[in-house]
Design a protein around this motif. Structure first.
Motif, short mmCIF file in Angstrom:
data_model
loop_
_atom_site.label_atom_id
_atom_site.label_comp_id
_atom_site.label_asym_id
_atom_site.label_seq_id
_atom_site.Cartn_x
_atom_site.Cartn_y
_atom_site.Cartn_z
N LEU A 1 0.86 -1.18 0.00
CA LEU A 1 0.00 0.00 0.00
C LEU A 1 0.90 1.23 0.00
CD1 LEU A 1 -2.22 -2.06 0.77
CD2 LEU A 1 -3.11 -0.36 2.40
N TYR A 2 0.37 2.34 -0.47
CA TYR A 2 1.14 3.57 -0.42
C TYR A 2 1.49 3.90 1.03
CZ TYR A 2 -0.19 4.43 -5.28
OH TYR A 2 -0.35 4.33 -6.63
N HIS B 1 -3.32 5.65 2.27
CA HIS B 1 -3.46 4.99 0.97
C HIS B 1 -4.68 5.54 0.23
CE1 HIS B 1 -3.06 1.69 -1.95
NE2 HIS B 1 -4.39 1.63 -1.91
N LEU B 2 -5.81 5.65 0.92
CA LEU B 2 -7.03 6.17 0.29
C LEU B 2 -6.86 7.61 -0.15
CD1 LEU B 2 -9.79 4.65 2.63
CD2 LEU B 2 -9.26 3.97 0.28
N SER B 3 -6.16 8.40 0.65
CA SER B 3 -6.00 9.82 0.32
C SER B 3 -5.20 10.02 -0.96
CB SER B 3 -5.35 10.58 1.48
OG SER B 3 -3.98 10.24 1.62
N LEU B 4 -4.21 9.15 -1.20
CA LEU B 4 -3.42 9.27 -2.42
C LEU B 4 -4.16 8.68 -3.62
CD1 LEU B 4 -1.16 10.11 -0.48
CD2 LEU B 4 0.43 8.81 -1.91
N CYS B 5 -4.88 7.59 -3.41
CA CYS B 5 -5.62 6.98 -4.51
C CYS B 5 -6.80 7.84 -4.95
CB CYS B 5 -6.15 5.60 -4.10
SG CYS B 5 -4.88 4.34 -3.94
N CYS B 6 -7.51 8.39 -3.98
CA CYS B 6 -8.76 9.12 -4.29
C CYS B 6 -8.57 10.63 -4.35
CB CYS B 6 -9.82 8.79 -3.24
SG CYS B 6 -10.15 7.03 -3.05
N LYS B 7 -7.40 11.11 -3.89
CA LYS B 7 -7.10 12.55 -3.89
C LYS B 7 -8.17 13.34 -3.12
CE LYS B 7 -4.57 12.18 -8.23
NZ LYS B 7 -4.42 12.64 -9.62
#
Length: 332
Positions: free
Chosen positions: A195-196, A232-238
């Protein structure tokens, strides 16, 4: 007349190594005198890429070494079976053995182009074995790199076995022995994709291990898990804020086995919700809840968009902004 630099001209089709360790097909639009090349990729995006990360195609058999640009010395150049680039045996890393078959030899660049992939490099077959041999030596001097104080980035943008660019917080592993960062795509030891921002691994590279890489999962707490999922969600979903039930908890449950949570992995599904929610509400130094910013109380975000810290980190949170994570379709 088209501008040219180091064998690359405007209009040339090239492969450019990106910060994820993979190669992408593009076309040279401009070249500069400062060792940079402007490349247009298949999605029509344009980026300046360092010359060291550009790999051109060869027409026919080359008459000069692609590393030092010198003609054959006492012996003929060895040409790669796939790209046809020529090498002096001592210019390639590792050096080409005298007994190498010039009709079947494959260069380091082509081995990595075939073997690297998202989630971790291939582990079986001829290219996997060749990659393992190539990884025993780095194609650069690690001691020559200029690092920042936290040893996260270097001025040369030179990382991993591939010597390509990298972003420490975007699916990379740090060797506990030499401190260098390695792309997920170039490593052969992972059982699950990263994951990021996931640094909860004790990793040793092939150079330091003098053989196959070694890796061990580090223990994680509920706070670490909540932080990692949000990052991880913050980077994937911006986005900054995420719904607890529909996004945070849903993502954790869907990826539960892939997270390799050690002692937490046996937690019954009905208890995971309570533990994660308690971690988010009890650690105000890391998380922001919706009710604090006059939004829905079921929303949560990070105080600072940074990966979860390790207990060994000298500073609790690294506040460098996340880097562009544009995804491109990999050239076949």
């Amino acid at each position: 007349m088209a501008a040219k630099m180091g064998g690359v001209s405007e209009g040339d089709d090239v492969l450019a190594r990106w910060s994820d360790g993979l190669l992408y097909l593009g076309n040279v639009k401009r070249v500069s005198v400062c060792a940079c090349v402007c490349v247009q990729f298949e999605d029509n995006s344009e980026f300046w890429v360092l010359r060291k990360d550009i790999h051109s195609f060869s027409v026919g058999v080359e008459e000069v070494c692609c590393v030092c640009d010198a003609p054959p010395l006492k012996e003929p150049l060895i040409n790669c079976l796939k790209c046809r680039h020529g090498y002096h045996p001592e210019c390639h890393t590792p050096s080409i053995e005298p007994e190498a078959d010039s009709n079947s030899w494959i260069c380091r660049q082509c081995v990595f182009a075939v073997a690297t992939k998202r989630g971790g490099a291939i582990k079986r077959g001829r290219f996997a074995r060749l990659m393992q041999i190539m990884k025993l030596r780095l194609p650069y001097q690690l001691s020559s790199l200029d690092w920042d104080p936290q040893h996260l980035t270097n001025q040369q943008q030179c990382y991993c076995y591939c010597a390509g660019p990298g972003e420490w917080n975007l699916k990379m592993l740090q060797c506990g022995s030499c401190g260098q960062w390695f792309h997920e795509a170039c490593t052969q030891c992972l059982t699950k994709p990263l994951l990021y921002g996931d640094r909860f691994y004790e990793f040793q590279c092939s150079v330091c291990a003098s053989g196959p890489e070694t890796i061990q999962r580090l223990p994680m707490s509920w706070v670490d898990l909540a932080h990692l999922v949000l990052y991880h969600l913050s980077l994937c979903c911006k986005r900054k804020y995420f719904d607890f039930d529909h996004e945070i908890m849903s993502f954790a449950n869907e990826n539960w086995d892939s997270l390799l949570l050690g002692s937490l992995s046996d937690t019954p599904r009905q208890d995971r919700c309570h533990n994660l929610l308690n971690a988010l509400n009890s650690n105000k130094d890391r998380f922001v809840s919706g009710k604090e910013i006059k939004k829905k109380k079921c929303l949560f975000g990070l105080q600072v968009r940074a990966p979860p810290p390790l207990t060994s980190d000298s500073s609790p949170l690294i506040t460098d902004p996340p880097i562009n994570i544009t995804q491109r379709r990999r050239s076949e």
